[in-house]
Design an enzyme around this catalytic site. Structure first.
Site, PDB file in Angstrom:
ATOM      1  N   ALA A  78       0.810  -1.215   0.000  1.00  0.00           N
ATOM      2  CA  ALA A  78       0.000   0.000   0.000  1.00  0.00           C
ATOM      3  C   ALA A  78       0.844   1.267   0.000  1.00  0.00           C
ATOM      4  O   ALA A  78       0.410   2.303  -0.508  1.00  0.00           O
ATOM      5  CB  ALA A  78      -0.947  -0.006   1.188  1.00  0.00           C
ATOM      6  N   GLN A 120      -6.703  -0.890   5.392  1.00  0.00           N
ATOM      7  CA  GLN A 120      -7.246  -1.541   6.592  1.00  0.00           C
ATOM      8  C   GLN A 120      -8.689  -2.006   6.388  1.00  0.00           C
ATOM      9  O   GLN A 120      -9.263  -2.638   7.269  1.00  0.00           O
ATOM     10  CB  GLN A 120      -7.188  -0.574   7.784  1.00  0.00           C
ATOM     11  N   ALA A 139      -1.760  -6.926   0.800  1.00  0.00           N
ATOM     12  CA  ALA A 139      -2.083  -8.312   1.175  1.00  0.00           C
ATOM     13  C   ALA A 139      -1.822  -8.618   2.651  1.00  0.00           C
ATOM     14  O   ALA A 139      -2.574  -9.359   3.278  1.00  0.00           O
ATOM     15  CB  ALA A 139      -1.283  -9.288   0.305  1.00  0.00           C
ATOM     16  N   HIS A 140      -0.744  -8.024   3.216  1.00  0.00           N
ATOM     17  CA  HIS A 140      -0.342  -8.487   4.553  1.00  0.00           C
ATOM     18  C   HIS A 140      -1.242  -7.996   5.682  1.00  0.00           C
ATOM     19  O   HIS A 140      -1.052  -8.382   6.836  1.00  0.00           O
ATOM     20  CB  HIS A 140       1.134  -8.146   4.830  1.00  0.00           C
ATOM     21  N   CYS A 150       3.699   1.228  12.248  1.00  0.00           N
ATOM     22  CA  CYS A 150       4.247   1.515  10.923  1.00  0.00           C
ATOM     23  C   CYS A 150       5.270   2.635  10.978  1.00  0.00           C
ATOM     24  O   CYS A 150       6.100   2.767  10.103  1.00  0.00           O
ATOM     25  CB  CYS A 150       3.133   1.912   9.957  1.00  0.00           C
TER      26      CYS A 150
HETATM   27  N1  PMP Z   1      -1.940   2.639   4.673  1.00  0.00           N
HETATM   28  C1  PMP Z   1      -2.450   2.190   5.822  1.00  0.00           C
HETATM   29  C2  PMP Z   1      -3.758   2.727   6.299  1.00  0.00           C
HETATM   30  C3  PMP Z   1      -1.759   1.235   6.564  1.00  0.00           C
HETATM   31  O1  PMP Z   1      -2.270   0.788   7.714  1.00  0.00           O
HETATM   32  C4  PMP Z   1      -0.517   0.751   6.083  1.00  0.00           C
HETATM   33  C5  PMP Z   1       0.282  -0.266   6.868  1.00  0.00           C
HETATM   34  N2  PMP Z   1       0.646   0.197   8.155  1.00  0.00           N
HETATM   35  C6  PMP Z   1      -0.030   1.243   4.870  1.00  0.00           C
HETATM   36  C7  PMP Z   1      -0.770   2.185   4.195  1.00  0.00           C
HETATM   37  C8  PMP Z   1       1.256   0.757   4.285  1.00  0.00           C
HETATM   38  O2  PMP Z   1       1.063  -0.517   3.734  1.00  0.00           O
HETATM   39  P1  PMP Z   1       2.262  -1.452   3.254  1.00  0.00           P
HETATM   40  O3  PMP Z   1       2.863  -1.997   4.527  1.00  0.00           O
HETATM   41  O4  PMP Z   1       1.624  -2.505   2.436  1.00  0.00           O
HETATM   42  O5  PMP Z   1       3.210  -0.618   2.485  1.00  0.00           O
END
Ligand code: PMP
Length: 391
Positions: free
Chosen positions: A70, A183, A204-205, A334
């Site tokens: 994402a 989410q 996906a994760h 994150c």
């Molecule tokens: N957007 C949102 C709302 C998320 O919760 C996250 C993951 N923390 C991300 C983006 C980033 O996703 P990714 O780990 O797949 O790069």
């Protein structure tokens, strides 16, 4: 420790692993090598995955672009649109509580002459805390607005924004709408037509699939969204995102979405029940808890597995140190590379102290009532101990 951090990431569902396995040793061809059976078989798998993902979100197969997750999808959506549409205007509307993977690329564009309006959602005392009002978007749109970016569900407080109403407004005003649905996909019903989104990110994760793969929905019909690529090379995915396709990841993503959508209703009821057990257990045993985000009774306003609360009269760092038997998050995992107090909790008006002493639970597919009971014991024990120390 018992895992309760399912907004950060999820365990891969064994059924997803099962679906991926043949792509490592049997169907290992490059889907762009269509001159032989190895490539053709891989191409067929990718196309079937694309179909299945499209079906799950109400899109058509050719509207799905595969990415590394994402973060990349958000960057591609924002930069891909802004570099194309500069002539149309250089104003963007977003929300203060977006993920950094939206806020930070927008800040880069701000340094390059774009103007960003960051709307502030409802504040902590409101039963719909964290939610954006569609009228705020209507009022913020100007003749030079080129993009609106509002997430579907927030990763910290689980609030679900009224994207369908916002989509309607954007459509009327001729402004493109991007939504970070990372989410939300697989957790709450997502249909790109009903929501009226032009671009939508997912990963996906977060839904029991593998890390390092995600997607971007890009609307093809009225308006057809044109994107400037961010990664150039072999011209895969119609040149929008070059690079050999991640076949194992794509197959995993497709199976993860398929399972999550098929089991969504049952699973979200089960998660809501576990959350109810968790919150009533905690509030029975601990005084001075503040729920962060929308009321748990506001149905449809909050992800079923999300609970976020602040604990009065304890030090946040000490609290985290004393709940090591459960895996939860303080603020956003994150961004824990820089342990700043959560920008989301600050943005809904929480004090810095309460922000620091907040815990986020992401209850998930593999959690049980016994584990929730254990979590209540762990948190209640930790808070008791810490408050006795200062008493
Ligand atoms: N957007 C949102 C709302 C998320 O919760 C996250 C993951 N923390 C991300 C983006 C980033 O996703 P990714 O780990 O797949 O790069």
């Amino acid at each position: 420790p018992i895992y309760f951090d399912n907004h950060a990431t999820t365990q891969v569902d064994p059924r997803v692993v099962e679906a991926m396995l043949p792509t490592f040793t049997q169907v290992f061809g490059n889907p762009s090598s269509v001159g032989h059976l190895y490539g053709e078989e891989a191409k067929q798998l990718v196309e079937a995955s694309q179909q299945s993902i499209a079906l799950a979100i109400g899109a058509s197969a050719s509207e799905i672009v595969f990415t590394s997750g994402a973060t990349e999808s958000n960057n591609l959506a924002i930069s891909g649109v802004l570099s194309q549409r500069r002539r149309r205007g250089n104003h963007v509307v977003t929300v203060t509580t977006e993920h950094k993977a939206v806020l930070d690329p927008l800040e880069q564009w701000e340094h390059h002459g774009f103007e960003i309006t960051r709307l502030s959602p409802r504040q902590a005392s409101d039963p719909l805390a964290g939610m954006l009002d569609p009228d705020q978007v209507r009022d913020a749109i100007r003749p030079d607005t080129t993009l609106v970016s509002v997430m579907l569900a927030n990763n910290e407080i689980g609030v679900i924004h009224p994207i369908a109403e916002i989509g309607q407004i954007c459509k009327e005003q001729g402004v493109l709408l991007h939504s970070d649905a990372t989410q939300a996909v697989g957790k709450t019903p997502v249909d790109v037509e009903r929501l009226g989104v032009d671009l939508m990110s997912f990963s996906a994760h977060k839904m029991y699939g593998p890390k390092g793969v995600g997607g971007l929905y890009v609307r093809k019909s009225a308006p057809r969204v044109r994107l400037q690529p961010a990664i150039f090379g072999g011209g895969q995915q119609r040149g929008i995102r070059s690079g050999t396709l991640n076949v194992p990841g794509i197959v995993g993503l497709a199976e993860a979405i398929r399972l999550s959508v098929a089991e969504m209703e049952e699973e979200s009821q089960r998660l809501a029940q576990l959350r109810k057990q968790l919150w009533s257990g905690l509030t029975e045993r601990i005084a001075g808890l503040h729920l962060n985000g929308p009321s748990l009774e506001a149905t449809g306003a909050r992800l079923a597995g999300n609970l976020n609360f602040a604990v009065e009269q304890v030090d946040g760092e000490a609290l985290m140190m004393n709940v090591r038997e459960i895996a939860v998050s303080s603020g956003s995992a994150c961004t824990s590379a820089n342990p700043q107090p959560s920008h989301v909790l600050r943005a809904i008006g929480l004090s810095e102290d309460l922000t620091r002493s907040s815990l986020r639970f992401g209850i998930g597919r593999f959690n049980t009532p016994q584990e929730v009971e254990f979590a209540v014991d762990v948190v209640a024990g930790a808070v008791d101990k810490l408050r006795k120390l200062i008493a």
